[in-house]
Design a protein around this motif. Sequence first.
Motif, PDB file in Angstrom:
ATOM      1  N   VAL A  13      82.917  60.177  41.729  1.00 22.17           N
ATOM      2  CA  VAL A  13      83.422  59.603  40.474  1.00 22.17           C
ATOM      3  C   VAL A  13      84.954  59.569  40.489  1.00 22.17           C
ATOM      4  N   LEU A  14      85.584  60.635  40.995  1.00 18.26           N
ATOM      5  CA  LEU A  14      87.050  60.648  41.131  1.00 18.26           C
ATOM      6  C   LEU A  14      87.518  59.506  42.024  1.00 18.26           C
ATOM      7  N   GLY A  15      86.798  59.272  43.134  1.00 17.71           N
ATOM      8  CA  GLY A  15      87.148  58.185  44.057  1.00 17.71           C
ATOM      9  C   GLY A  15      87.059  56.826  43.382  1.00 17.71           C
ATOM     10  N   PHE A  60      86.942  52.382  51.207  1.00 14.76           N
ATOM     11  CA  PHE A  60      86.179  53.093  50.188  1.00 14.76           C
ATOM     12  C   PHE A  60      84.697  53.273  50.566  1.00 14.76           C
ATOM     13  N   PRO A  61      83.977  52.202  50.971  1.00 11.86           N
ATOM     14  CA  PRO A  61      82.556  52.409  51.324  1.00 11.86           C
ATOM     15  C   PRO A  61      82.355  53.330  52.516  1.00 11.86           C
ATOM     16  N   GLY A  83      86.879  65.491  50.854  1.00  6.99           N
ATOM     17  CA  GLY A  83      86.928  64.322  49.981  1.00  6.99           C
ATOM     18  C   GLY A  83      88.152  64.345  49.073  1.00  6.99           C
ATOM     19  N   LEU A  84      88.441  65.520  48.494  1.00  5.86           N
ATOM     20  CA  LEU A  84      89.620  65.639  47.623  1.00  5.86           C
ATOM     21  C   LEU A  84      90.897  65.393  48.413  1.00  5.86           C
ATOM     22  N   LEU A  85      90.970  65.953  49.636  1.00  9.59           N
ATOM     23  CA  LEU A  85      92.150  65.748  50.484  1.00  9.59           C
ATOM     24  C   LEU A  85      92.318  64.258  50.808  1.00  9.59           C
ATOM     25  N   TYR A  86      91.202  63.593  51.119  1.00 12.15           N
ATOM     26  CA  TYR A  86      91.259  62.161  51.451  1.00 12.15           C
ATOM     27  C   TYR A  86      91.788  61.358  50.258  1.00 12.15           C
ATOM     28  N   LEU A  87      91.245  61.644  49.053  1.00 14.67           N
ATOM     29  CA  LEU A  87      91.668  60.900  47.857  1.00 14.67           C
ATOM     30  C   LEU A  87      93.146  61.146  47.563  1.00 14.67           C
TER      31      LEU A  87
ATOM     32  N   GLU C  58      84.432  43.145  46.983  1.00 14.54           N
ATOM     33  CA  GLU C  58      85.291  44.317  46.860  1.00 14.54           C
ATOM     34  C   GLU C  58      84.713  45.297  45.844  1.00 14.54           C
ATOM     35  N   TYR C  59      84.129  44.764  44.741  1.00 16.58           N
ATOM     36  CA  TYR C  59      83.590  45.627  43.701  1.00 16.58           C
ATOM     37  C   TYR C  59      82.166  46.081  43.988  1.00 16.58           C
TER      38      TYR C  59
END
Lengths: 149, 149, 149
Positions: A13-15, A60-61, A83-87, C58-59
């Motif tokens: 969700v953050l991503g 992103f995917p 994941g947090l580090l990547y974002l 993209e979405y």
Amino acid sequence: MIDQVVNIAAVTVLGVLEQAYFSLQVIYARRKYSVSPPSTSGPPEFERVFRAQANCSEYFPIFITILWVTGLFFSQAIASLCGLLYLYGRLMYFQGYSESAHGRLAPLYFSAKVLWVMIGLSAVGVLNSMCQLYLGLDTLQYLSGLLVD
Amino acid sequence: MIDQVVNIAAVTVLGVLEQAYFSLQVIYARRKYSVSPPSTSGPPEFERVFRAQANCSEYFPIFITILWVTGLFFSQAIASLCGLLYLYGRLMYFQGYSESAHGRLAPLYFSAKVLWVMIGLSAVGVLNSMCQLYLGLDTLQYLSGLLVD
Amino acid sequence: MIDQVVNIAAVTVLGVLEQAYFSLQVIYARRKYSVSPPSTSGPPEFERVFRAQANCSEYFPIFITILWVTGLFFSQAIASLCGLLYLYGRLMYFQGYSESAHGRLAPLYFSAKVLWVMIGLSAVGVLNSMCQLYLGLDTLQYLSGLLVD
């Protein structure tokens, strides 16, 4: 089941929120530099923001896919942390690229390294599950047993 | 649960590695033909590599989505096999497109056909699960029973 | 497990079919306006179709990701309904954008609103699961209890 994925779902969700933020920045840049759709060419300031968002969208995917495979097959805690580090790296990349083409490089290398770590961990996790399923060997548990002894 | 998805997870990791390989090829092509970001225009040799990677990236989320739906709702074995064929087709497409615009066509049609097969199988699998859940009918099991009799 | 995701899987397959339809429209537009790959520039009529498909692509991963997180952590029924609305909005967007750059705006705002609703619901669902898991509180059940009393 839900317990095993709730943290990676939170990172997911953050991503998505981060991607939404990048998309809004492109809309603001289109207004600021008067580049109306469908055109995607304009002053370098606009093109950098546009390409930064396009690059993040493209990855992103891949990121979401590898986040979930790492979380399911290796470790939810480590997957969430990576994941947090990547974002965080992607946020630095977007801000760096918006300022200059050179500014994108350091955070791009950082987020690429984090992604490679996740790809490696997911491969280890999946191979371990295959060994367990088809050969009856739990390699990861054996190795962690060696470390504890 | 993990047993039911480990093979599609393995195909997923392979797919991510293939995308990483394509991304590296774009970086090499940028250096070779001196096309610095954020520009994406250059000699046709560069633009073909760039578009090949962009096309593969665009289809990657569709592929991963349909791979997992096919694996979960139709058959993990068939989904994994189709997944491997698709990834092989994409590799041929990338190499063909890098050489000439015409070289992309045959493998593009091949990977599109594999994707359509997966879309069809996933639709059959999901419809069958809906029939089972809402109507109490297991159509696939009934049909395979007919074949065996 | 399969019962809890069969409806979102059905929306997912519909979403993939919609993306396939958009991709076919780009192929037809390439033929109609004689824009051969790897070029992506041409008359505005072509560029609008191309950009409409690029924007939907993209979405697409963001939509699929948030559809599944909403379905797993909030409610499958509400996620599926929002998913159908989003796909309808994207179809209107594609058709509107194909006709004029202005025609894309109303359906774009509509599908963006639906996506924001899904992002909100998925965040609520994930936070609720985290409260349940780490604090032992089921906030959503408590709130719906208040409504019933």
